[in-house]
Every structure is written in C-alpha cells, then in structure tokens.
Enzyme design. Structure first.
Site, mmCIF file in Angstrom:
data_model
loop_
_atom_site.group_PDB
_atom_site.id
_atom_site.type_symbol
_atom_site.label_atom_id
_atom_site.label_comp_id
_atom_site.label_asym_id
_atom_site.label_seq_id
_atom_site.Cartn_x
_atom_site.Cartn_y
_atom_site.Cartn_z
ATOM 1 C CB CYS A 59 111.953 78.936 87.545
ATOM 2 S SG CYS A 59 110.995 79.043 85.853
ATOM 3 C CB CYS A 62 108.176 80.103 87.617
ATOM 4 S SG CYS A 62 108.674 78.695 86.806
#
Length: 162
Positions: A59, A62
C-alpha cells in the site's frame, strides 16, 4: 481478442512488477509490530490507550505515513498509558476483520482494550475521519497526517492526566 483485454493484462502485469512488496521498515523502537492475536490482546491490556496502524506492505499511502507514525510514537508513547502498534492486514487478517478494517492504512484508537472514539476539538467529519453520533473520531482512514496527529495529541494529553 480485443484490445481492451490486452491493455488490462498489460496493466495487471506492470502493476505487479512495480508495486513494492518488501516489508515497510519500522524506524521506531516504540512501535509494536503485532504478529498474532494473542500478542495484540496482551498489548491492549497493558496500556490505557493504544493507537493501531492497520497497514499492508503493498500500500503506497501506508509506506508514505509509516515514518510519521514512528515519529508520533517516539514523541508520545508512554509506558502503561499510550502505546503504538502496527498490524499487517495480510499477515494478521483476523485482527483486521475483528475491527472491520477494510481500507489501508486505517488507524483505530483503543481505550482500556476496546475501540473508543476520541474527542478532538474542531475536528469535522470527512471521508478520512468518520465521527460517531457524539462527534468523536472513530478512526482515521488513509494517510491523513493532520487528523492522526490531532488524535494522538489528545490521547497523549489524557495519558498525562490533562
């Protein structure tokens, strides 16, 4: 076969080739990397407040917010009062499903072992910040640094008895 099939296939192949899957490095010794549900439950019972980052290695948001989360942990963690944890949803998915996490990153705030909304003065609801009926910040979805910082600062104040 039509052109759209080939374009979709090429897109999928390129995405897999260029999406990083190496683990996101943790730069703070004050962030617990949770490996299983028992470890998570132990942490929840050991601190009054816990801020949990539900993330995935693949991600990009993230990866972007990970160093900032570590900075917050370095600045605000307090033994028995405020702890910070990371849960990789691909490795410990039973915890993510337990708390209804479906987007990454998602930050969930716990008080005395249970998810609990946090009163943040001036915080308004937006897609990344759902509020409870009482106006409490339920969680932060996405890499919203300002919202995450605001909630952590409130929790850090509560941890010091403010």
């Amino acid at each position: 076969m039509d052109t759209s099939f080939y374009l979709v296939t090429i897109f999928i192949i390129l995405k897999r080739l260029f999406t990083p899957t190496t683990p996101i490095p943790e730069t703070s010794g004050k962030v617990y990397k949770i490996a299983n549900a028992a470890e998570f439950d132990t942490l929840l019972s050991s601190a009054k407040h816990v801020v949990v980052d539900f993330y995935a290695d693949w991600c990009p948001p993230c990866r972007a917010i990970a160093p900032y989360f570590s900075e917050l942990a370095d600045k605000h963690s307090s033994d028995g009062q405020l702890a910070f944890a990371k849960v990789n949803v691909d490795h410990v998915d039973n915890i993510a499903s337990r708390y209804g996490v479906s987007a990454m990153p998602t930050f969930v705030f716990f008080e005395n072992g249970a998810p609990e909304g946090v009163a943040v003065q001036g915080m308004t609801a937006r897609p990344s910040v759902p509020l409870t009926g009482d106006g409490l910040v339920e969680r932060v979805r996405g890499a919203d640094r300002a919202a995450l910082k605001a909630v952590v600062e409130v929790l850090a104040g509560k941890g010091r008895g403010e």
